[in-house]
Write a protein that holds these residues in place. Sequence first.
Motif, short mmCIF file in Angstrom:
data_model
loop_
_atom_site.label_atom_id
_atom_site.label_comp_id
_atom_site.label_asym_id
_atom_site.label_seq_id
_atom_site.Cartn_x
_atom_site.Cartn_y
_atom_site.Cartn_z
N VAL A 75 22.21 46.00 83.89
CA VAL A 75 21.34 44.83 83.73
C VAL A 75 21.31 43.99 85.00
CG1 VAL A 75 20.90 42.81 82.28
CG2 VAL A 75 21.87 44.88 81.27
N ALA A 76 22.37 44.06 85.84
CA ALA A 76 22.42 43.28 87.08
C ALA A 76 21.31 43.67 88.05
CB ALA A 76 23.77 43.45 87.76
N ALA A 77 20.62 44.80 87.81
CA ALA A 77 19.52 45.19 88.70
C ALA A 77 18.39 44.18 88.66
CB ALA A 77 19.02 46.58 88.32
N TYR A 78 18.30 43.38 87.56
CA TYR A 78 17.23 42.38 87.49
C TYR A 78 17.44 41.25 88.51
CZ TYR A 78 15.40 44.46 83.23
OH TYR A 78 14.84 45.32 82.33
N LEU A 79 18.62 41.19 89.19
CA LEU A 79 18.84 40.20 90.26
C LEU A 79 18.16 40.61 91.56
CD1 LEU A 79 22.65 39.41 89.76
CD2 LEU A 79 20.71 37.93 89.18
N ALA A 108 27.63 40.28 97.09
CA ALA A 108 28.78 39.87 96.27
C ALA A 108 28.33 39.39 94.90
CB ALA A 108 29.57 38.78 96.99
N MET A 109 27.20 38.68 94.85
CA MET A 109 26.69 38.19 93.56
C MET A 109 26.29 39.36 92.67
SD MET A 109 23.37 35.81 92.77
CE MET A 109 24.09 34.35 93.48
N ILE A 110 25.60 40.36 93.23
CA ILE A 110 25.15 41.50 92.43
C ILE A 110 26.35 42.29 91.91
CG2 ILE A 110 23.90 43.68 92.54
CD1 ILE A 110 22.01 42.37 94.55
N LEU A 111 27.36 42.53 92.78
CA LEU A 111 28.53 43.28 92.36
C LEU A 111 29.31 42.52 91.29
CD1 LEU A 111 29.81 44.68 95.78
CD2 LEU A 111 28.48 45.85 94.03
N ALA A 112 29.44 41.18 91.46
CA ALA A 112 30.15 40.38 90.46
C ALA A 112 29.41 40.41 89.12
CB ALA A 112 30.30 38.94 90.95
N GLY A 113 28.08 40.34 89.15
CA GLY A 113 27.32 40.42 87.91
C GLY A 113 27.45 41.77 87.24
N GLY A 136 26.42 47.94 80.31
CA GLY A 136 25.62 46.83 80.82
C GLY A 136 25.72 46.63 82.32
N GLY A 137 26.80 47.10 82.95
CA GLY A 137 26.97 46.92 84.41
C GLY A 137 26.72 48.16 85.21
N GLY A 138 26.30 49.26 84.60
CA GLY A 138 26.03 50.48 85.34
C GLY A 138 27.32 51.15 85.81
N TYR A 139 27.13 52.22 86.57
CA TYR A 139 28.28 52.97 87.06
C TYR A 139 29.11 52.13 88.04
CZ TYR A 139 26.72 57.32 84.93
OH TYR A 139 26.38 58.29 84.02
N ILE A 140 28.49 51.30 88.87
CA ILE A 140 29.24 50.48 89.83
C ILE A 140 30.13 49.49 89.10
CG2 ILE A 140 29.01 48.73 91.63
CD1 ILE A 140 26.57 50.17 92.64
N GLY A 141 29.62 48.81 88.09
CA GLY A 141 30.43 47.88 87.32
C GLY A 141 31.58 48.57 86.62
N MET A 142 31.31 49.77 86.05
CA MET A 142 32.37 50.50 85.36
C MET A 142 33.48 50.91 86.32
SD MET A 142 32.02 54.05 83.18
CE MET A 142 31.64 54.95 84.71
N ALA A 166 29.83 32.19 91.22
CA ALA A 166 29.48 30.80 91.52
C ALA A 166 29.53 30.52 93.02
CB ALA A 166 30.44 29.86 90.77
N VAL A 167 30.56 31.03 93.70
CA VAL A 167 30.66 30.82 95.15
C VAL A 167 29.48 31.48 95.87
CG1 VAL A 167 32.03 31.35 97.20
CG2 VAL A 167 33.16 30.52 95.14
N SER A 168 29.12 32.69 95.45
CA SER A 168 27.97 33.37 96.07
C SER A 168 26.69 32.58 95.86
CB SER A 168 27.83 34.78 95.50
OG SER A 168 29.01 35.52 95.70
N LEU A 169 26.52 32.06 94.67
CA LEU A 169 25.32 31.27 94.38
C LEU A 169 25.28 29.99 95.22
CD1 LEU A 169 22.80 31.06 92.59
CD2 LEU A 169 24.19 29.81 90.92
#
Length: 715
Positions: A75-79, A108-113, A136-142, A166-169
């Motif tokens: 789902v983080a791909a929507y970023l 960093a924001m995409i990876l954290a999400g 929900g986080g794809g293979y990278i999140g897993m 939050a820091v990335s944002l």
Amino acid sequence: MARKEAPQKDTTQGGANEVLGIGLFALAVLFLLALFSYDKGDLSFNGTEINDPRHNLVGLIGAWLAQGCFLALGVAAYLLPPLTLVFAFGFLINKLDGLRKRWPWAIAMILAGSAGLSLYPNLFGGLAGQLNTVDGGGYIGMLLNKAIFQHVGTAGATVILLSVYAVSLLYITNFQLKDWAKEMWQKWKLRRIDRSAPLAEEEVELTKKEDELSQRLKELEDLQRKLEATQTQVEQTAQAAEETVAAAQQDDPRIIDLSQPGAQAAQAAEDEEDDTSAKRQLAAIMFTDIAGYSRLANHDEKEALKLIRKQRRLLKPIVKKYEGEWLKEIGDGLLLSFASSLNAVDCALAIQEKVRGHAHLDLRIGIHQGDIVRDGKDILGDGVNIASRIEPYAPIGGVAVSEKIQQDLISQPQYEVQLLGEFALEGVDQRVEIYTLKTGAEELDETQIIEPEDAAQEETVLPPAALESDEPEPSVPSANAEDVLGVESPEPVKATDEEEDGTESSVHIAAPVSSTGPLQQPKKKGPKATRVDRGPMIENYNLPPASFLQAPEYNAPQVDATEELKAQAITIQKTLNQFGVEVTLGDITKGPTITRFELHPAAGVKMEKITTYANNITAALEAERINILAPVPGKSTVGVEVPNRVKTKVIMRDLLESDEWKKSKAKIPVALGKDVYGKPMIADLAEMPHLLIAGATGAGKSVCMNSIIASLLYK
């Protein structure tokens, strides 16, 4: 009338930024269309019937692009669409150019999400099934969860990932959390004020004023940081330009090398034969030099550079007024040319009058008229060499001229010329008479004008080359203060029996002459000085053997090991890094008593900043004291000199048996000790017109005197 064309600007960089911005904008739109119109039925890869026609707005490529993004990031791909759009605006709008370097925070924001969505598979399981991805986080999140975050638990990983997100944002949006919190605090304070209470309005106004002052203070601090950054950049640019100019001058064969006058003359003759454009002519050459400039440059480079610019600004109009030609600047010195010797003298007097009273701008000026060879704006020949050699004989704030200039001034009663003496100049075959001009002002140098009283009596003067000749000089009568200076001595000087017999030469010291006021006028003028009174000759003198001196200690205690020196260097580097001063290690030079650690400051680090942490470095090294050279003379490094824990004695016999002492070409060699590199220091006493030995109690003044006396006895 034709309209004036505007100057063309270099828009290469701007054009590249615009092209990249447009490309990112198009990519953001493609991401948006492909992701939000995704349907897993568009691909046979998902094991379903293929939609005909495909639902994805970007077609087959869009379907594969969306499927790949969802498999990797979930789902983080929507970023991806909004972040890509933000960076596109950063390249298209100059006010947002700060976004161009913040792409690591977007990653960093995409990876954290992605990792955060993988922590809760049950919560996003239905959405993951629609997107045909593992969770929900794809293979990278897993993979991130299995490799890192499973060790801290779900709660700990959630806190860490929310912090990273939050820091990335904050960094991407440049949101000032501190300012926002402060603003909220100010609003809360205003709400708490009871408007019906007495002096409520005044309290409100005071709170608003406090807020405005704090805001202005912050703006001033930001402006100061920008000014410091700009100043550092300007200094680096100026230094790079100076190094480029200096390198170009070194490679330019037309630069005058004053240290090799013979080569100048040969080169001038060669150029005259080979180049038809070279012209030979008679001209008055003027050399100027700033007294004490080297000491000022070592102490404060910025002030020295300002002094050079000030000299140029003050002197150029004067040189132009007297029809002079500004040939070139050689360091702090100037090389000027005049068609008339009178114009050169008038210009020199006007220059000294102009610079009088300006701090550090104390000039010496030398003038000579001779034959020169001109090639464009360069000049060569013995005339240039003699003028450069005459200048050091001028007093500070005064003017020294050669005999040729003095001959032109004889018929001009407004000039007052006094004889300084006859000297042998380097690179000049014949001795040269040097005169000084009365400038009508107080001279800073203790230059004594020597003139005899009787024309039949010869003077006793001490020129620099007096000790060069080994031929015995004929004995001359002794001279007292009245004979030398033309003033009456307080008591008559009587010759002793030894002087009358001629068995011993006497040394006479001139009566003291004030350096803060004009010299007394002599009674009479006589012929020029021609002889030098020689010192006593000692016959049958045998040099003492070296066995009289203490032998070096070859069984000296063990010195600091190489590993220990490297450890000290690393300690210095770490100490400076603790205070935000980045340096790299350079050479380590170990001497008899101290070790010098050389450091290379990083770009933008001022050398003066390193000296402020001298006490911290001393404490870290546990040393008695340290000395910081910023910079090391002749290098672009900073030197930290640390006393050795095990000091090596410097033995006089070791110096006198060294090759430097045996092969020294000095007229009066003196062994002073060893430098920081352990190399013997052999000085020439004949080249020291003045010698001052100073220092604190126990610093070694008496040892230095003993070394000088022993050197005289052993040579």
